[in-house]
Design a protein around this motif. Structure first.
Motif, PDB file in Angstrom:
ATOM      1  N   UNK A  11       0.823  -1.212   0.000  1.00 37.73           N
ATOM      2  CA  UNK A  11       0.000   0.000   0.000  1.00 37.73           C
ATOM      3  C   UNK A  11       0.856   1.262   0.000  1.00 37.73           C
ATOM      4  N   UNK A  12       1.916   1.207   0.837  1.00 39.46           N
ATOM      5  CA  UNK A  12       2.767   2.386   0.941  1.00 39.46           C
ATOM      6  C   UNK A  12       3.464   2.672  -0.393  1.00 39.46           C
ATOM      7  N   UNK A  13       3.904   1.589  -1.049  1.00 34.48           N
ATOM      8  CA  UNK A  13       4.579   1.771  -2.333  1.00 34.48           C
ATOM      9  C   UNK A  13       3.644   2.408  -3.357  1.00 34.48           C
ATOM     10  N   UNK A  14       2.408   1.968  -3.361  1.00 34.43           N
ATOM     11  CA  UNK A  14       1.429   2.540  -4.297  1.00 34.43           C
ATOM     12  C   UNK A  14       1.227   4.027  -3.998  1.00 34.43           C
ATOM     13  N   UNK A  16       3.276   6.047  -2.511  1.00 38.19           N
ATOM     14  CA  UNK A  16       4.466   6.825  -2.876  1.00 38.19           C
ATOM     15  C   UNK A  16       4.553   7.033  -4.383  1.00 38.19           C
ATOM     16  N   UNK A  17       4.179   5.975  -5.121  1.00 37.81           N
ATOM     17  CA  UNK A  17       4.215   6.112  -6.583  1.00 37.81           C
ATOM     18  C   UNK A  17       3.231   7.176  -7.058  1.00 37.81           C
ATOM     19  N   UNK A  18       2.041   7.172  -6.444  1.00 37.41           N
ATOM     20  CA  UNK A  18       1.039   8.170  -6.817  1.00 37.41           C
ATOM     21  C   UNK A  18       1.523   9.580  -6.499  1.00 37.41           C
ATOM     22  N   UNK A  22       2.127  12.647  -9.051  1.00 38.79           N
ATOM     23  CA  UNK A  22       1.548  13.981  -8.875  1.00 38.79           C
ATOM     24  C   UNK A  22       2.621  15.066  -8.938  1.00 38.79           C
ATOM     25  N   UNK A  23       3.750  14.751  -8.297  1.00 33.86           N
ATOM     26  CA  UNK A  23       4.854  15.705  -8.238  1.00 33.86           C
ATOM     27  C   UNK A  23       5.376  15.998  -9.650  1.00 33.86           C
ATOM     28  N   UNK A  24       5.532  14.913 -10.440  1.00 27.60           N
ATOM     29  CA  UNK A  24       6.014  15.097 -11.809  1.00 27.60           C
ATOM     30  C   UNK A  24       5.055  15.955 -12.621  1.00 27.60           C
ATOM     31  N   UNK A  25       3.762  15.662 -12.476  1.00 26.70           N
ATOM     32  CA  UNK A  25       2.763  16.431 -13.231  1.00 26.70           C
ATOM     33  C   UNK A  25       2.830  17.903 -12.853  1.00 26.70           C
TER      34      UNK A  25
END
Lengths: 242, 166
Positions: A11-14, A16-18, A22-25
Motif C-alpha cells: 500500500x505504501x509503495x502505491x 508513494x508512486x502516486x 503527482x509531483x512530476x505532473x
C-alpha cells in the motif's frame, strides 16, 4: 514476515508512486507556466519597443538623407564634397573636435569645397540625471536650424557644454543660449520647450546605429570613415575627394 | 558518502541554493531595469558587438531586458527554479561568448550589461576581464542552482512538497 506486513508495504509503495506521479505532473505544469512567463516577457519587450517608435515625425529645415532617410541636417555650405559629423552635444570629445576643426571646416565651406552635414545624436541620454539632455539639445539644434542658425547655435551648445553626470542644461538655459546668436523669436523658445524634434533625433540615432556608428564624434568624408578626424586629416581627405 | 555526511549536505544545500537564487535574481532585475528605460539604446548596445544583423540586434535589445526581469522574478519567487537557472546559464554563457568575441577582435566597447553601451571614447578602458570574470561567477551559480534546484523559501517547495520549506 506476516501477510499483513506485506500488504502494508505494498500500500505504501502505491501511495508513494502516486505522490511521485503527482509531483512530476505539477513540475511539468510549473515549467510550462514559467516558460510562458518568459515568452510573454519577450513579447511585451518587443511591443513596448514598437509602441515607442513614432509612426511619423517632424523634421527640421535643412534635413537631408545623407546616412539614411532624414538622418542628417545641413549645417553649412553646398560644396561638392560632403563632410558628415556624428555628434552628441554632451560628448566632450565632440566639443574638442568642434574646437580643433571649426576654423578648418569654416574655411572649406567659405572656399565652396564642402557641404557640412551634422547628425545630432542622443547616444548619451543616460549620462545626465535626469536622462535625456543629449536628445533635448539635439532637438533644440533642430529648432535653431529652422531659423538658419544651426552651426552658430551648435557652437554655443558646445561652448556651454554641461558635464557628464550633471543635470544638463534646462530648457530655459537652452533658450537663453539662442539669444546671442539671434534666436530671439518666441517660435524658437516654444520649439525648444515642446521638444518638437525629439522623435527626429530618435530617427537619427537609429539610422546612425544602422550605419555602424557606435560612438561620437564619427566623421565621414564622401562616405569614407575618417579614423582620426583631425583638422589636417580632414583637409587631406577633402582634397583627395575633390 | 556516509549517512552523516549526506544528511549534513541535505541540510546545507537548500540554504546555498536560496543564496544562489537571490543573488541571480537581484542581478537579473537590476540588469533588466537599467535597460528598459531606453530600449532603442539597448538595441544599439547589442549592435555595438558587431555580431548580429542590425534588425536582430534591435530585436534582442528590446526583448532581453524584459526577459532578464522575468528570470529575476521567477528566481526571486523560486518558481520553476531549475528551468529559470538553466535559461540563466544559457543567457550568461551567451554574454560571456559575446564579450570574449569583442575582446578577441580588439574592439573597444562598453558591454552595456547594466545599460549604456556603444564604443568607448578615447581614453576609456574596456573592462572585459572583470566583466568576463563576473559573468563566469554568475554562470557557476546558475549551474549550481540548475543541478541543486531545491531551495529554502521557494514557491516550488510549497507547490511540490506541500508547505515543507525545502
Amino acid at each position: 514476515m506476516s501477510k499483513r506486513g506485506d500488504q502494508k508495504r505494498a500500500n505504501r509503495m502505491v501511495r508513494e508512486q502516486l505522490a511521485a506521479e503527482r509531483r512530476r505532473t505539477r513540475t511539468t505544469w510549473i515549467s510550462v507556466i514559467a516558460a510562458l512567463v518568459l515568452v510573454v516577457a519577450a513579447i511585451i519587450g518587443w511591443s513596448v519597443y514598437r509602441s515607442q517608435r513614432p509612426a511619423s515625425f517632424a523634421a527640421p529645415a535643412g534635413v537631408t538623407d545623407d546616412g539614411g532617410t532624414q538622418a542628417g541636417i545641413v549645417a553649412a555650405g553646398s560644396g561638392p564634397v560632403t563632410v558628415e559629423v556624428y555628434l552628441d552635444f554632451l560628448c566632450p570629445h565632440c566639443r574638442d573636435f568642434e574646437a580643433s576643426t571649426a576654423d578648418t571646416l569654416d574655411k572649406l565651406v567659405a572656399d565652396k569645397k564642402i557641404r557640412l552635414v551634422w547628425h545630432p545624436l542622443g547616444f548619451l541620454d543616460r549620462a545626465t540625471s535626469p536622462a535625456g539632455y543629449s536628445t533635448r539639445a539635439a532637438s533644440a539644434a533642430g529648432c535653431a536650424a529652422n531659423a538658419g542658425k544651426l552651426s552658430e547655435y551648435g557652437a554655443a551648445l558646445f561652448a556651454n557644454q554641461p558635464a557628464e553626470g550633471s543635470a544638463g542644461l534646462n530648457d530655459d538655459k537652452l533658450i537663453e543660449l539662442g539669444g546671442p546668436v539671434g534666436l530671439n523669436a518666441p517660435s524658437f523658445a516654444q520649439c525648444v520647450r515642446n521638444g518638437t524634434y525629439k522623435s527626429w533625433v530618435g530617427n537619427v540615432n537609429d539610422k546612425a546605429a544602422q550605419r555602424g556608428v557606435n560612438a561620437t564624434p564619427t566623421v565621414y568624408v564622401n562616405g569614407k570613415l575618417i579614423e582620426q578626424p583631425t583638422a589636417a586629416n580632414l583637409t587631406a581627405a577633402v582634397t583627395a575627394a575633390s | 558518502m556516509d549517512g552523516v555526511g549526506e544528511t549534513r549536505w541535505e541540510g546545507i544545500q537548500p540554504w546555498l541554493s536560496v543564496a544562489a537564487r537571490l543573488i541571480l535574481a537581484v542581478i537579473w532585475i537590476a540588469a533588466g531595469a537599467s535597460k528598459i528605460g531606453d530600449l532603442a539604446a539597448s538595441g544599439r548596445a547589442v549592435n555595438a558587438y558587431r555580431l548580429l544583423p542590425y534588425d536582430l540586434a534591435v530585436f534582442l535589445g528590446a526583448v532581453l531586458p524584459f526577459l532578464e526581469i522575468a528570470l529575476g522574478v521567477l528566481l526571486l519567487l523560486g518558481l520553476a527554479t531549475r528551468l529559470a537557472a538553466s535559461v540563466s546559464a544559457v543567457l550568461l554563457a551567451t554574454y560571456i561568448g559575446g564579450i570574449s568575441s569583442v575582446w578577441v577582435r580588439g574592439l573597444r566597447i562598453d558591454c552595456g550589461c547594466f545599460g549604456g553601451g556603444g564604443d568607448l571614447a578615447a581614453g576609456q578602458q574596456p573592462q572585459y576581464f572583470s566583466e568576463t570574470i563576473r559573468d563566469i561567477a554568475l554562470l557557476a551559480l546558475a549551474g549550481f542552482l540548475a543541478v541543486f534546484a531545491r531551495s529554502r523559501f521557494s514557491l516550488d517547495g510549497r507547490l511540490l512538497d506541500g508547505g515543507h520549506h525545502r
